[in-house]
Design an enzyme around this catalytic site. Sequence first.
Site, PDB file in Angstrom:
ATOM      1  N   ASN A 197       0.698  -0.995  -0.081  1.00  0.00           N
ATOM      2  CA  ASN A 197       0.150   0.208   0.424  1.00  0.00           C
ATOM      3  C   ASN A 197       0.980   1.319   0.229  1.00  0.00           C
ATOM      4  O   ASN A 197       2.137   1.875   0.832  1.00  0.00           O
ATOM      5  CB  ASN A 197      -0.712   0.218   1.343  1.00  0.00           C
ATOM      6  CG  ASN A 197      -1.861   1.367   1.095  1.00  0.00           C
ATOM      7  OD1 ASN A 197      -1.944   1.658   0.257  1.00  0.00           O
ATOM      8  ND2 ASN A 197      -2.515   1.635   2.368  1.00  0.00           N
ATOM      9  N   TRP A 198       0.871   1.824  -1.184  1.00  0.00           N
ATOM     10  CA  TRP A 198       1.958   3.202  -1.711  1.00  0.00           C
ATOM     11  C   TRP A 198       1.514   4.324  -1.084  1.00  0.00           C
ATOM     12  O   TRP A 198       1.576   5.306  -0.533  1.00  0.00           O
ATOM     13  CB  TRP A 198       1.772   3.686  -2.328  1.00  0.00           C
ATOM     14  CG  TRP A 198       2.921   2.262  -3.512  1.00  0.00           C
ATOM     15  CD1 TRP A 198       3.688   1.861  -2.653  1.00  0.00           C
ATOM     16  CD2 TRP A 198       3.129   2.557  -4.920  1.00  0.00           C
ATOM     17  NE1 TRP A 198       4.059   0.998  -4.000  1.00  0.00           N
ATOM     18  CE2 TRP A 198       4.458   1.604  -4.909  1.00  0.00           C
ATOM     19  CE3 TRP A 198       2.847   3.446  -5.806  1.00  0.00           C
ATOM     20  CZ2 TRP A 198       4.563   1.212  -6.212  1.00  0.00           C
ATOM     21  CZ3 TRP A 198       3.154   3.098  -7.143  1.00  0.00           C
ATOM     22  CH2 TRP A 198       4.070   2.345  -7.745  1.00  0.00           C
ATOM     23  N   HIS A 227      -9.417   1.251   5.112  1.00  0.00           N
ATOM     24  CA  HIS A 227      -7.914   0.902   5.898  1.00  0.00           C
ATOM     25  C   HIS A 227      -7.873   1.824   7.897  1.00  0.00           C
ATOM     26  O   HIS A 227      -8.552   2.869   7.247  1.00  0.00           O
ATOM     27  CB  HIS A 227      -6.857   1.263   4.835  1.00  0.00           C
ATOM     28  CG  HIS A 227      -5.283   1.415   5.370  1.00  0.00           C
ATOM     29  ND1 HIS A 227      -5.045   2.378   6.312  1.00  0.00           N
ATOM     30  CD2 HIS A 227      -4.676   0.851   4.861  1.00  0.00           C
ATOM     31  CE1 HIS A 227      -3.720   2.145   6.511  1.00  0.00           C
ATOM     32  NE2 HIS A 227      -3.503   1.297   5.211  1.00  0.00           N
ATOM     33  N   GLU A 260      -5.617  -5.185  10.983  1.00  0.00           N
ATOM     34  CA  GLU A 260      -4.449  -4.329  11.143  1.00  0.00           C
ATOM     35  C   GLU A 260      -4.559  -3.716  12.440  1.00  0.00           C
ATOM     36  O   GLU A 260      -5.576  -2.745  12.972  1.00  0.00           O
ATOM     37  CB  GLU A 260      -4.877  -2.582  10.324  1.00  0.00           C
ATOM     38  CG  GLU A 260      -4.370  -2.576   9.049  1.00  0.00           C
ATOM     39  CD  GLU A 260      -5.426  -1.081   8.389  1.00  0.00           C
ATOM     40  OE1 GLU A 260      -4.633  -0.966   7.768  1.00  0.00           O
ATOM     41  OE2 GLU A 260      -6.057  -1.298   8.435  1.00  0.00           O
ATOM     42  N   GLY A 264       4.840   1.160   4.217  1.00  0.00           N
ATOM     43  CA  GLY A 264       6.697   1.617   4.101  1.00  0.00           C
ATOM     44  C   GLY A 264       7.084   0.983   3.801  1.00  0.00           C
ATOM     45  O   GLY A 264       8.226   1.671   3.177  1.00  0.00           O
TER      46      GLY A 264
END
Length: 271
Positions: free
Chosen positions: A25-26, A113, A185, A253
């Site tokens: 995930n950029w 997210h 997450e 990251g």
Amino acid sequence: MKSDSGRVSHVSRQKENNMKMVAGNWKMFKTVEEARAYFVELATATPPQGDKVRVIVFPNYIALGALATTGSVPAWVLLGAQDVAAEVEGAFTGEVSPAMIRSTGATHVLIGHSERRHIIGESADLLHRKLINSLQASLIPVLCVGETLEERNAGKIEEVVFGQLDTALSDVQLCDGAQLVVAYEPVWAIGTGVNATNEQIEEAHHLIRQHLKQLLGTAIGGSVAILYGGSVKPANFASIAGLPSVDGGLIGGASLKPSAFAELIAIAEQV
């Protein structure tokens, strides 16, 4: 089957028990040129062999649209969007529909997210509509769930995570588990310097697996891939991906550098 961009896609298959997913995930990084350069470099890495690893990258919308017109994305990489509209089309300024996402050749979409839930403030009902809209457009939702530090300390892990699953998947009927991915997450372990232990990760994934079986049926709920997304990096990925209830990682990251992402892919192949 092949995606709209011509890249080979295995997304219609039932998930094999030994397959691992490596999803990058950029977030809000990379211009069009930086995205193209990234994939030119990633293409020099050794591609995963057979069906052991599925690789997905989630660029920003601008880069995603531009990449559809280039040959820089390796055939072994699937693309996804970081978000999606809850509507099919209409007067919704700034929104991007599932059909628009599909037109780029993308196959997946992130929904819920932690940054969308806690920073943007997206509601449970909105996320449910986004998930339904994505499924109807034959996009594969990567549904993100997880608790904050306050919720964990209050002993509300199951209440919060199960509630997020219940709302998002309400009235959802799947043909097979390959139509959905879930990413756990723990919000308290993302960019905080506090890492979840392997025992905590395995416990959470096991609970999610059992709940998915209740919601979707044993066969389908048992075959939905469950990824871990909590400060994953090459140094800890082997031990995390090797846990019995973990099917791969949703990586932030560490996915921004092609060399680090290629290392994560190689680690997943060896687990």
